[in-house]
Write a protein that holds these residues in place. Structure first.
Motif, PDB file in Angstrom:
ATOM      1  N   ILE A  30      10.372  -0.715  -1.569  1.00 56.63           N
ATOM      2  CA  ILE A  30       9.978   0.427  -1.694  1.00 56.63           C
ATOM      3  C   ILE A  30       9.387   0.904  -0.309  1.00 56.63           C
ATOM      4  N   GLU A  31       8.422   0.119  -0.147  1.00 60.01           N
ATOM      5  CA  GLU A  31       7.456   0.247   1.096  1.00 60.01           C
ATOM      6  C   GLU A  31       8.357   0.050   2.289  1.00 60.01           C
ATOM      7  N   TYR A  75       7.510  -4.109  -2.603  1.00 58.16           N
ATOM      8  CA  TYR A  75       7.677  -4.497  -1.211  1.00 58.16           C
ATOM      9  C   TYR A  75       8.930  -3.644  -0.518  1.00 58.16           C
ATOM     10  N   CYS A 130       2.922  -9.597   0.751  1.00 57.05           N
ATOM     11  CA  CYS A 130       3.754 -10.672  -0.054  1.00 57.05           C
ATOM     12  C   CYS A 130       5.159  -9.783  -0.422  1.00 57.05           C
ATOM     13  N   SER A 131       6.175 -10.629  -0.259  1.00 53.62           N
ATOM     14  CA  SER A 131       7.400  -9.978  -0.580  1.00 53.62           C
ATOM     15  C   SER A 131       7.910 -10.395  -2.122  1.00 53.62           C
ATOM     16  N   ARG A 132       7.052 -11.086  -2.955  1.00 47.43           N
ATOM     17  CA  ARG A 132       7.209 -11.518  -4.319  1.00 47.43           C
ATOM     18  C   ARG A 132       7.323 -10.320  -5.160  1.00 47.43           C
ATOM     19  N   LEU A 188      11.569   0.664   2.319  1.00 49.27           N
ATOM     20  CA  LEU A 188      12.499   2.017   2.743  1.00 49.27           C
ATOM     21  C   LEU A 188      11.708   3.088   3.053  1.00 49.27           C
ATOM     22  N   ARG A 189      10.450   2.995   3.010  1.00 49.84           N
ATOM     23  CA  ARG A 189       9.688   4.120   3.602  1.00 49.84           C
ATOM     24  C   ARG A 189       9.563   3.731   5.059  1.00 49.84           C
ATOM     25  N   LEU A 235      10.638   9.015  -5.909  1.00 46.43           N
ATOM     26  CA  LEU A 235       9.951   7.734  -6.180  1.00 46.43           C
ATOM     27  C   LEU A 235       9.570   7.293  -4.610  1.00 46.43           C
ATOM     28  N   VAL A 236      10.855   6.768  -4.354  1.00 45.75           N
ATOM     29  CA  VAL A 236      10.773   6.262  -2.864  1.00 45.75           C
ATOM     30  C   VAL A 236      10.160   6.883  -1.772  1.00 45.75           C
ATOM     31  N   TYR A 237      11.024   7.993  -1.495  1.00 46.75           N
ATOM     32  CA  TYR A 237      10.576   8.748  -0.267  1.00 46.75           C
ATOM     33  C   TYR A 237       9.726   9.856  -0.521  1.00 46.75           C
ATOM     34  N   ARG A 247      -4.623  -0.628  -1.579  1.00 42.26           N
ATOM     35  CA  ARG A 247      -3.327  -0.866  -1.290  1.00 42.26           C
ATOM     36  C   ARG A 247      -3.303  -1.157   0.174  1.00 42.26           C
ATOM     37  N   ILE A 266       4.556   1.769  -8.028  1.00 47.63           N
ATOM     38  CA  ILE A 266       4.860   0.530  -7.661  1.00 47.63           C
ATOM     39  C   ILE A 266       4.203  -0.432  -8.394  1.00 47.63           C
TER      40      ILE A 266
END
Lengths: 349, 1249
Positions: free
Chosen positions: A300-301, A298, B697-699, A303-304, B656-658, B691, B580
């Motif tokens: 990571i997304e 969550y 959900c933030s869990r 951040l994007r 990985l993130v960007y 996806r 992810i």
């Protein structure tokens, strides 16, 4: 004239998008919301969330097509004030609260929201968890009590300290009080190996006080020496959905989850990572740092999305533990320069 | 003169040796107390506290003064290398602005600039650069420049005095933050008389002071010498400028901006040819000022409008500050001058062409070079772009590779003659930009690459990409072996980083036989991540923990690579998603051991794989170490290692993130959708879709709770019960305590208690003082040393703690705050210090002080065709939501010098934030109950509210309003000033509405009223509303009546009359007209840029069209015609007449009419005799009269005399009587006294006796 908008596909990270859109003032268009689904379009809880956003803002334009698969959202100004909202029961109040926590400090008037709905469910953080973990995070950024924040204070949170004690928040509704004891025993059986300092708060309700649906749940909060909180939560599945959960299993699992959370570490627990990041982003134009555990998907997304909406990129550094250290997994040090956000909704006289 | 005169001998001081003074001195010396020191002791009373109140007062005052000096501490965010200071030279025409700039430039750089055209940047000192801009008389220019100025040189013609332009500019400055202002008086040589000159100077100075601040600097330029100001004066002025300090301005500090000093049109010439009016893509160059600028933001160009920035890149500084040096002055080479618009720096702007001046004839050769270099590089890359396009096509259909080389050659021919043409130059910039960042061409290019290479996804670094381009070209040319020269050219130019890669490439070159290899080679650095992602993807199924599985993995990867295109293509999206799902491990394993083998792609693959491995357990390390043994071969690998070392700073988590390309947005997906229009990349849609519609959900829970006991073990130290840090562990702390407190001596008993350690030590000493002594000692020494250090450390810590607890006597809250800010500033500086600019820019945005190139697409063509370098082009970046439009509530006041008040709904031009725009304001004022009542006009001398529809601007921003920006017709152009108070999306202005009705039936207090409403519904809405009559009778609306539509029943507090008028007072919300019309003055044709006119007011329209309003006839004045009044006769009844007293009775006598002729008596005419008699009688009577009169006066005098005499006698008589009375009374008194005395005497004697 108006700033260009952003387009997304699918209903995932729905709240993130709308919240960031509201904060940045950029319009957003979400297409193909469950377009291939048997039941296409927005769900009731999403609609309810949009309605809540509409209530706390002023001048928001929302367009939804007939099937509900396309949403256009043009944010207005965050207005705040006293809001009462009947939350949809498909998701618990935590779903709405998470978003409100991000928006609340940037309102024109202090926000006082009364949300009515389900307090616990397996997917969203419960009210307890938010209370014990999110509020301390907000306090770290200088947000406490009622008050409207102009720019968030910069913060440097780096050192992760040792866990001091653990609290168990327990609730059981319309079930035998014996359940609570069983949960506690099972949770203790695991936690006692690490720390004997365990406080238990039991919230047993019966009769008129309780709601309609029976169930029980457990929130474990670990407090560290420097006042950060890590938490884990497990809730029994609602009656008639899925297979029933044994209280022992629940307690054990939850304890393990907490250990997992501690293993990941960081100064902010995984559920609140995005909250801390949003405050950092909207801070003054200074460097702020925060030490997190593993980034959750969550986050990571998030951040994007943050890059899409604020052109904000975080410097992400991994901190590996030393050879002989037994302090959990790798930590992630996030560094960013704040966006210099000003609360434009505030009025001066 | 005085110095030359012989100095008068002065008498020297004679020490006294005797006398009282000398003695006093001597005694003091003997006592040994220095004078002054003991004054407090000697005379304590003089220094005692006289009054506690007074002391408190003085203390308070001292504290007040101290606190007054404090400002709110701010974090110091000034860049290390600040941008040039913007010096704006302002003044009315013909005052000498250009001359002054020319003189200053000559003073600083020893160069003469003929035409001041656009901003001129110079290096004025070791740490300062200046940008001079001349401000014309156009109010648009004045407004724009006031917003960006750091220093304003305000030129004033002393022979004339102040002109309106000066005051206008001052007012503009006041509204938009007040930059430093320095006045410069010119034309002082026109004064013949010295006294007049002095007087004028003084007068002007004081006026200037009232306007700016008391003591503001005013400079005097006393005259011209050969058309220039005097060198010394200019030098002084220059000195002032180069040491001046500036205050931070809120707007400038919170908004990045660029004052463009160079403009280039990048539009495809073909497009322009086809449609000369097509939107242009333009790149603007300039120093970034203000604050950090993020890429892809929104900017406003005052005079043009709002635009999205396509791309920003930074360039080498064309006018760099000299490197650190110890000498005082700059040498000739360092006195740089950069003014591309003025024809310096290699580029000359003409109205319809741009010329490049290549030869290094100028002094500043250094800065010329970048441009030429730029040009060259551009040229080369430009062609490669085309070539590459062709080439890529080829490789798409793998078999048909032979098709294109010929085409490519042709293109290369173009390149040769390119540099001369202006078009090409533009092109060149385009490519040059490309090597900094991505561009339009990129997507195609990328698509191509994707087509040809399998594992290639998106690139991370521009250099990389560029290299790759070249690679593709190379590939195509492989057989031809052409153009070594071109390569050479490029190699010399690019910055260090790129060079490195190029080197790498060179090394590889022999291997570059097969096209596929070439790509995989130079992609090394990025492929690492990509593959990482892929590897992970692959390894999902398998457990990648164990070494044994490594080989299997490799094979898996191979398979993956051999799979069709998409596996590489979707890397960004998918690996992210996969990772992810993988709980986002951090992959930091064995990267150091990375090798780059040119020979086999497979092998590289598996290293890559390994590099990208994501695993919780860092077992991968062992692997990598093993590998590294194998890799120690080849030079290349060393180079790659060096590169990787650099890369290590940015771990893979970031990728990985960007995603792979930091610059690349999520929107890239759309571009990738199509390849050349024909083919679509088929992607595994399923996973993505899954996806896209996932649960929000933030869990962050692991799928299955399976906690290994190893993990349990690994968190044992996270608890207070576990092992802490070395020096804080519970066990060690206990031990330390022992050391500290274990050893003590009981003073009473004299017993010595020894700690365990000491005892041990003693024992040890006793035991071992033989042969091992030396070693022991050494060890001890070491031990001692460490212990000493530890102790010192501990002491220091204790002291710190103590200090923090007790030592904050002086540290006030303010000091703490300041320190905090200081710390933050240091952190800001230090955080990204060692990161290279490319990455740094991504994290914190472009720093102020950088020379940036901003590319803006879709600018209106007029911007280019009507370009005039004399008008400043400013790129003002907009904040988060400042690009939106909404309602603004502001406080406004008509300027006291503006001649007319402003009317609601008359369009007005506002300068707010960066923008100038026309809008329609509504003026209002707040009533006592918080209601905003609409006003028709602004008050004359008072603030009022104004609401407009305009761009969202932060509250507290000042604005100014003008009625027109065209020409200088009005005496004072600024109409109003104010400040933004509030932003709201709803408006609450109301205006009063009176509804009028008439009673048509009246029963006691109830009346039926008609004419106020038209329908029953309307009435229903106002039921219960209070109404009133003109005479003040209050009432209430009760209920609607059916018959006359809109009539209703109402009750009043009193009975109405039929003639009463009933009215209902209500408030009607007014909507603000949504007009937002940016002033597009820069788009006007050259020479007419100051004649922009927007929407006209109704009044202007009517005036222009000759339309006159038909006035309301009721409002017209007509001659007053008054009818003659006739009154009837007063008639009194007879009865009344009878009763009246005579006095009041109407008299019967008629006014006397004409005497009838018969009643008139004839006149008497006398005879002469009779006349004589009458005359005589007359005379006699006159005489008699005279006589009697005379007698009368005499008599009167006599009588007066008599009266006087009598009164005198009377007086005498009274006097006499008074005297007698006095005598009598005295006698009586004496007698009485005597008798009294005698009686008293008698008594006293009696008593005596």
């Amino acid at each position: 004239m108006a700033s260009q908008g952003l387009t997304y596909d699918g209903c995932n990270f729905f709240r993130q998008r709308l919240v960031l859109s509201t904060l940045s003032g950029k319009r957003v268009k979400i297409r193909n919301i469950r377009s291939k689904d048997d039941n296409p379009g927005l769900r009731d809880f999403e609609a309810s969330f949009i309605r809540l956003l509409d209530k706390i803002t002023n001048g928001t334009r929302i367009e939804i097509n007939q099937t509900g698969t396309v949403l256009f959202y043009q944010p207005g100004l965050l207005y705040g004030g006293v809001v009462e909202h009947e939350c949809n029961t498909q998701r618990s109040v935590g779903y709405y609260l998470e978003a409100l926590l991000m928006l609340a400090p940037f309102m024109k008037n202090p926000l006082k929201a009364v949300l009515k709905g389900v307090t616990n469910d397996p997917t969203d953080p419960s009210v307890d968890q938010l209370k014990y973990t999110s509020i301390p995070v907000m306090k770290r950024f200088g947000i406490d009590g009622e008050g409207v924040l102009t720019p968030a204070k910069c913060m440097e949170v780096r050192s992760f300290c040792l866990c001091l004690r653990t609290c168990i928040f327990l609730y059981s509704v319309r079930v035998s009080p014996q359940m609570a004891n069983r949960i506690v025993d099972s949770a203790r059986s695991i936690l006692n190996k690490f720390i004997p300092d365990i406080y238990i708060y039991t919230d047993h309700m019966k009769g008129d006080k309780s709601g309609k649906s029976p169930g029980f749940g457990l929130t474990l909060v670990a407090e560290t020496l420097n006042g950060t909180f890590l938490s884990a939560e497990q809730v029994s599945t609602p009656q008639g959905q899925g297979d029933p959960v044994l209280p022992e299993d629940l307690g054990r699992n939850c304890a393990k989850l907490l250990l997992e959370e501690i293993y990941r570490g960081g100064c902010i627990d995984s559920a609140n990572q995005s909250l801390a990041l949003v405050y950092m982003t909207l801070g003054q134009q200074d460097v702020s740092k925060v030490l997190l555990g593993h980034l959750s998907p969550y986050t990571i997304e998030f951040l994007r999305h943050m890059r899409d909406f604020f052109q904000m990129m975080f410097k992400i550094e991994t901190q590996k533990p030393a050879e002989d250290e037994r302090k959990g997994g790798d930590k992630v040090l996030m560094t960013c320069v704040g966006a210099g956000y000003t609360n434009i909704s505030k009025s001066i006289k | 003169m005085e110095g030359k005169e012989p100095k008068k001998e002065q008498k020297r001081h004679q020490q006294k040796h005797s006398g009282p003074k000398a003695e006093r001195k001597k005694s003091r010396k003997q006592l040994g107390t220095p004078a002054g020191d003991d004054e407090r002791k000697r005379n304590p009373k003089a220094f005692a506290v006289q009054s506690a109140v007074r002391m408190a007062k003085t203390f308070h005052r001292a504290q007040d003064l101290k606190a007054k000096k404090h400002h709110i501490p701010l974090v110091d965010r000034t860049p290390l290398e600040p941008p040039p200071i913007v010096v704006v030279v302002v003044g009315p025409p013909k005052v000498g602005k250009s001359t002054l700039i020319r003189c200053l430039i000559k003073n600083f750089t020893r160069q003469k600039l003929a035409d001041i055209c656009g901003p001129v940047t110079i290096v004025s000192g070791k740490k300062r650069r200046l940008t001079f801009i001349e401000c014309s008389n156009d109010i648009n220019t004045m407004i724009d420049l006031a917003k960006v100025a750091d220093l304003v040189l305000m030129l004033i013609d002393a022979s004339f005095g102040f002109e309106m332009e000066t005051f206008e500019f001052l007012n503009i400055c006041q509204v938009h933050g007040f930059p430093r202002i320095m006045g410069v008086l010119t034309h002082l040589d026109s004064f013949r008389n010295n006294k007049a000159l002095r007087k004028t100077k003084k007068r002007l100075k004081h006026r200037f002071w009232t306007e700016v601040y008391q003591g503001a600097k005013l400079f005097y330029l006393s005259g011209m010498v050969y058309g220039e100001y005097q060198t010394q004066e200019v030098k002084n002025l220059g000195r002032f400028i180069s040491v001046m300090k500036f205050r931070p301005l809120v707007w400038q500090q919170s908004h990045p901006y660029v004052v463009a000093d160079r403009m280039e049109d990048l539009t495809d010439p073909e497009m322009v040819r086809v449609d000369p009016k097509c939107d242009r893509t333009v790149s603007l160059y300039g120093y970034l000022r203000g604050t950090y600028l993020k890429n892809k933001g929104q900017v406003h160009i005052p005079g043009v409008g709002d635009f999205a920035v396509a791309d920003i890149s930074f360039l080498p500084d064309p006018c760099a500050l000299p490197e650190a040096q110890k000498k005082r002055a700059l040498n000739e080479k360092e006195r740089l001058l950069y003014a591309p618009m003025a024809g310096v720096g290699g580029v000359v702007y003409d109205k319809d062409a741009v010329y490049i001046d290549l030869p290094g004839g100028h002094v500043n050769q250094e800065q010329v070079r970048p441009t030429t270099e730029l040009v060259q590089s551009l040229i080369s890359t430009h062609t490669t772009l085309d070539a590459k396009m062709a080439a890529s096509k080829v490789s798409l259909f793998t078999g048909a590779a032979a098709l294109t080389p010929g085409e490519v050659e042709e293109e290369e021919n173009d390149r040769v003659w390119d540099p001369e043409t202006q078009r090409e130059r533009r092109k060149a910039v385009f490519t040059e930009e490309e090597d900094d960042d991505d561009s339009e061409g990129r997507s195609e290019e990328e698509g191509d690459e994707e087509g040809e290479s399998e594992e290639e996804g998106e690139e991370d670094e521009e250099g990389n990409k560029r290299e790759e381009e070249e690679e593709t070209v190379l590939k195509n040319k492989a057989k031809d072996k052409t153009e070594p020269k071109e390569k050479q050219g490029i190699k010399t130019i690019p910055p260090a980083k790129r060079q490195k890669m190029e080197e790498r490439k060179l090394g590889k070159e022999p291997v570059v036989e097969v096209p596929a290899f070439a790509d995989s080679e130079d992609e090394l650095e990025m492929s690492e991540e990509e593959e990482g992602g892929k590897g992970e993807q692959e390894s999902e199924g398998e457990e990648s923990d164990s070494e044994g599985e490594e080989d299997e993995e490799d094979s898996a990867v191979e398979k993956g690579d051999l799979k069709p295109i998409d596996s590489g293509h979707c890397s960004e999206e998918e690996d992210a998603s996969d990772s992810i799902e993988d709980d986002c491990e951090t992959n930091v394993s064995g990267k150091e051991g990375k090798k780059s083998n040119a020979t086999s792609k497979m092998e590289e693959e598996d290293e890559e794989m390994e590099g990208g491995e994501l695993c919780y357990e860092s077992a991968g390390n062992i692997l990598s170490i093993q590998r590294s043994l194998r890799w120690k071969e080849g030079l290349q690998q060393k180079a790659s290692e060096a590169f990787l070392r650099q890369q290590r700073s940015a771990p893979n988590l970031r990728k990985l993130v960007y995603g792979t390309v930091a610059e690349d947005d999520g929107d890239g997906g759309e571009d990738e959708e199509e390849l050349g229009g024909l083919f679509r990349v088929s992607r595994p849609e399923k996973g993505k879709k899954h996806r896209a519609d996932g649960v929000d959900c933030s869990r962050f829970d692991p799928d299955a709770i399976n906690i290994v006991f190893q993990m349990l073990d690994s968190i044992r130290d996270c608890f207070v019960t576990g092992k802490w840090e070395d020096d804080q562990d519970a066990a060690t702390l206990l031990k330390e305590d022992e050391e500290l407190y274990g050893e003590f001596e009981d003073l009473e008993t004299g017993e010595v208690h020894k700690g365990k350690a000491a005892k041990q030590k003693d024992q040890a000493k006793e035991e071992s003082d033989d042969d091992e002594e030396e070693e022991e000692e050494k060890l001890m020494n070491v031990d001692d040393e460490t212990q000493k250090n530890k102790r010192l450390e501990k002491k220091r810590r204790l002291k710190e703690r103590f200090d923090t607890e007790y030592d904050d006597g002086d540290a006030t809250y303010f000091d703490d705050l300041k320190e905090e800010m200081q710390k933050q500033a240091e952190l800001n500086r230090a955080e990204f210090e060692d990161v290279d600019d490319e990455t740094r820019v991504q994290y914190e945005g472009f720093r102020p002080g950088m020379y940036v190139r901003v590319e803006i697409p879709s600018l209106p063509c007029e911007f280019v065709t009507n370009f005039d370098p004399h008008y400043p082009i400013i790129l003002g970046a907009l904040g988060a939501s400042e690009g939106n439009v909404g309602y603004l509530q502001m406080r406004l006041k008509k300027h006291r010098w503006h001649s007319r008040i402003l009317k609601t709904r008359d369009p007005l031009i506002l300068s707010l934030g960066w923008r100038r725009f026309q809008t329609i304001p509504l003026y209002h004022i707040e009533d006592h109950n918080g209601r905003h009542r609409l006003l028709k006009y602004t008050p004359q001398h008072m603030h009022c509210g104004a609401t407009i529809w305009g761009p969202i601007t932060p509250q507290g921003t000042g604005f100014l309003a003008v009625q027109s920006v065209a020409g200088t017709k009005t005496s004072f152009r600024i109409a109003a000033t104010g400040v933004v108070l509030d932003l709201d999306k709803s408006v609450t202005i109301v205006k009063k509405l009176k509804l009028i009705g008439y009673p048509y039936k009246i029963y006691k207090n109830t009346s039926f009223i008609k004419g106020m409403f038209n329908t029953v519904l309307e009435v229903a809405k106002f039921e219960g509303g209070s109404i009133r009559t003109v005479s003040g009778v209050r009432g209430q609306i009760k209920k609607a009546l059916s018959t006359p539509a809109g009539a209703y029943r109402a009750t009043f507090e009193d009975r109405l009359l039929m003639s009463d008028i009933v009215f209902l007072r209500s408030w009607y919300p007014v909507s603000v007209p949504q007009l937002y019309n940016p002033v597009t003055s820069l788009l006007m044709p050259a020479g007419q840029k100051d004649s922009w006119s927007g929407m006209r007011t109704v009044g202007q329209l009517k005036h222009d069209l000759g339309v006159r309003n038909k006035p309301n006839t009721d409002s017209l004045y007509k001659p007053v015609v008054r009818a003659q009044r006739h009154f009837n006769k007063l008639h009194i009844p007879r009865e009344l007449q009878k009763a009246l007293p005579f006095k009041s009775k109407p008299k019967q006598d008629q006014p006397k009419g004409k005497m009838p002729k018969d009643l008139q008596r004839p006149a008497v005419i006398r005879e002469p005799h009779e006349r004589k008699v009458a005359a005589l009688l007359n005379a006699l009577s006159a005489v008699h009269n005279y006589k009697s009169k005379k007698a009368h006066t005499a008599q009167h005098a006599k009588h007066k005399d008599f009266l006087r005499q009598r009164s005198k006698a009377e007086e005498d008589k009274l006097k006499r009587q008074k005297e007698a009375k006095k005598k009598l009374y005295r006698m009586m008194g004496q007698k009485e006294k005597k008798s009294q005395r005698s009686s008293l005497k008698g008594e006293s004697t009696e008593w005596d006796a």
